[in-house]
Write a protein that holds these residues in place. Structure first.
Motif, PDB file in Angstrom:
ATOM      1  N   ILE A 141       0.865  -1.185   0.000  1.00 55.34           N
ATOM      2  CA  ILE A 141       0.000   0.000   0.000  1.00 55.34           C
ATOM      3  C   ILE A 141       0.902   1.235   0.000  1.00 55.34           C
ATOM      4  O   ILE A 141       1.772   1.386   0.856  1.00 55.34           O
ATOM      5  CB  ILE A 141      -0.922   0.006   1.231  1.00 55.34           C
ATOM      6  CG1 ILE A 141      -1.877  -1.186   1.173  1.00 55.34           C
ATOM      7  CG2 ILE A 141      -1.705   1.316   1.320  1.00 55.34           C
ATOM      8  CD1 ILE A 141      -2.739  -1.337   2.411  1.00 55.34           C
ATOM      9  N   ILE A 171      -7.617   3.399  -0.694  1.00 55.23           N
ATOM     10  CA  ILE A 171      -6.297   2.779  -0.687  1.00 55.23           C
ATOM     11  C   ILE A 171      -5.628   2.993  -2.046  1.00 55.23           C
ATOM     12  O   ILE A 171      -6.256   2.804  -3.095  1.00 55.23           O
ATOM     13  CB  ILE A 171      -6.405   1.278  -0.382  1.00 55.23           C
ATOM     14  CG1 ILE A 171      -7.036   1.067   1.001  1.00 55.23           C
ATOM     15  CG2 ILE A 171      -5.042   0.603  -0.448  1.00 55.23           C
ATOM     16  CD1 ILE A 171      -7.302  -0.390   1.335  1.00 55.23           C
ATOM     17  N   TRP A 173      -2.251   2.000  -4.471  1.00 53.56           N
ATOM     18  CA  TRP A 173      -1.132   1.083  -4.669  1.00 53.56           C
ATOM     19  C   TRP A 173      -0.724   1.104  -6.143  1.00 53.56           C
ATOM     20  O   TRP A 173      -1.458   1.612  -6.990  1.00 53.56           O
ATOM     21  CB  TRP A 173      -1.496  -0.325  -4.238  1.00 53.56           C
ATOM     22  CG  TRP A 173      -2.491  -1.036  -5.125  1.00 53.56           C
ATOM     23  CD1 TRP A 173      -2.237  -1.890  -6.151  1.00 53.56           C
ATOM     24  CD2 TRP A 173      -3.934  -0.945  -5.047  1.00 53.56           C
ATOM     25  NE1 TRP A 173      -3.408  -2.342  -6.713  1.00 53.56           N
ATOM     26  CE2 TRP A 173      -4.461  -1.778  -6.051  1.00 53.56           C
ATOM     27  CE3 TRP A 173      -4.824  -0.236  -4.215  1.00 53.56           C
ATOM     28  CZ2 TRP A 173      -5.836  -1.932  -6.261  1.00 53.56           C
ATOM     29  CZ3 TRP A 173      -6.189  -0.387  -4.426  1.00 53.56           C
ATOM     30  CH2 TRP A 173      -6.679  -1.230  -5.432  1.00 53.56           C
ATOM     31  N   VAL A 185      -9.904  -5.206  -1.443  1.00 52.98           N
ATOM     32  CA  VAL A 185      -9.556  -4.307  -0.347  1.00 52.98           C
ATOM     33  C   VAL A 185     -10.548  -4.491   0.797  1.00 52.98           C
ATOM     34  O   VAL A 185     -11.679  -4.951   0.605  1.00 52.98           O
ATOM     35  CB  VAL A 185      -9.543  -2.828  -0.796  1.00 52.98           C
ATOM     36  CG1 VAL A 185      -8.415  -2.576  -1.776  1.00 52.98           C
ATOM     37  CG2 VAL A 185     -10.883  -2.427  -1.414  1.00 52.98           C
ATOM     38  N   LEU A 261      -4.968  -4.689   1.693  1.00 48.15           N
ATOM     39  CA  LEU A 261      -4.983  -4.914   0.246  1.00 48.15           C
ATOM     40  C   LEU A 261      -4.560  -6.356   0.001  1.00 48.15           C
ATOM     41  O   LEU A 261      -3.491  -6.778   0.442  1.00 48.15           O
ATOM     42  CB  LEU A 261      -4.024  -3.946  -0.458  1.00 48.15           C
ATOM     43  CG  LEU A 261      -3.737  -4.230  -1.931  1.00 48.15           C
ATOM     44  CD1 LEU A 261      -4.995  -4.007  -2.784  1.00 48.15           C
ATOM     45  CD2 LEU A 261      -2.592  -3.351  -2.433  1.00 48.15           C
TER      46      LEU A 261
END
Length: 312
Positions: A141, A171, A173, A185, A261
């Motif tokens: 992340i 989130i 990434w 997620v 994640l």
């Protein structure tokens, strides 16, 4: 071709909405019958401290359920199967744990490692079910986008009511380039709930609340890199509300928020996405095909790699 579980939904009953002219009951004896199959569920992750495998028997959904392996509509864990997990020439028979109803061992006995393939075999009563999974690469992340808004919820009947704030989380990434990736997620809000138990006496009770990344639909927690190979990806928005009533006997205070994640196998992604898409509260929903990767059985045996980020 993968095995599938056909989930039947009743459209309506004779007493509901006066549907007797639209839908007629079907004689159960005219429906196709199938033998019970081993149902296996197990998920491997390098971050887990325990390896656990669930084993059940399937059951006919239409025409009544007289199976000795089901009780009050729920499957009973089988405690006399032989469950074997193998990796790189090493095999381990998993004992049954009566407390959890699963076949389990500590992960230190057979470590779950990124990039390695694990084989599962379940044997009982002359039936053998098999599956395998490969642990995907971890994806870190990069960032958590956090915001808050004032909720529009009102309660005119309560003079002490204060509209709760909504806390929003996304989130961020970066996708692994050059390969198909499947993501899920999630998250939890860890909080203290202060309750007044008697005059001048307050008790603090820890509690956990799920963070749902549904946003506009139930599948908001799932995504792929189909159009974002090697690019930055951003999840849907998770929302949580913090309810506090001034002068009341109930107050919540957030300790911390943990967001996760999962980079998961396609098997895991397809199975759990299908389960989430199934709307059991909709009597007009289409029958759902739930994918399975269990040879000679039903269920899902898959791997994922989890990354976490904690907000204090």
């Amino acid at each position: 071709m993968k095995n599938t579980i056909l989930v039947f939904l009743a459209i309506c009953s004779i007493s509901l909405f006066s549907c007797e002219t639209l839908v007629n009951d079907v004689d159960p004896d005219r429906l196709p019958r199938s033998d019970s199959k081993l149902v296996v569920h197990g998920y491997l992750s390098p971050q887990d401290t325990t390896i656990s495998i669930n084993v059940y028997y399937s059951s006919q959904l239409i025409g009544g359920n007289n199976s000795p392996y089901w009780l009050n509509g729920s499957p009973i864990s089988l405690n006399d199967a032989v469950v074997t997990l193998s990796n790189q020439g090493k095999s381990m028979t998993l004992p049954f744990d009566s407390k959890t109803g699963t076949y389990s061992i500590k992960a230190t006995i057979m470590p779950i490692l990124e990039g390695q393939t694990y084989e599962l075999k379940v044997e009982r009563g002359g039936q053998t079910a098999e599956a395998q999974c490969t642990v995907p690469q971890a994806v870190a992340i990069q960032e958590i986008k956090q915001d808050s808004v004032d909720s529009k919820m009102m309660d005119p009947s309560n003079p002490n009511y204060v509209p709760p704030k909504e806390y929003l989380y996304r989130i961020v990434w970066r996708d692994i380039a050059g390969q198909e990736n499947y993501y899920r997620v999630g998250g939890y809000v860890f909080q203290n709930q202060t309750v007044q138990t008697s005059p001048n006496v307050f008790t603090v009770i820890p509690s956990i609340q799920d963070l749902n990344f549904w946003e506009n639909n139930r599948l908001g927690a799932f995504s792929t890199d189909a159009s974002a190979d090697g690019k930055e990806m951003v999840s849907s928005t998770a929302r949580t509300r913090l309810y506090n009533y001034p002068g009341s006997m109930l107050v919540f205070k957030v300790k911390y928020v943990e967001l996760t994640l999962l980079n998961c196998e396609k098997t895991y992604y397809d199975y759990h996405r299908a389960v989430q898409a199934f709307d059991r509260n909709n009597p007009f929903a289409e029958p759902s095909l739930i994918p399975s990767n269990i040879k000679n059985g039903l269920g899902c045996f898959a791997a994922f790699n989890r990354s976490s980020f904690v907000l204090m």
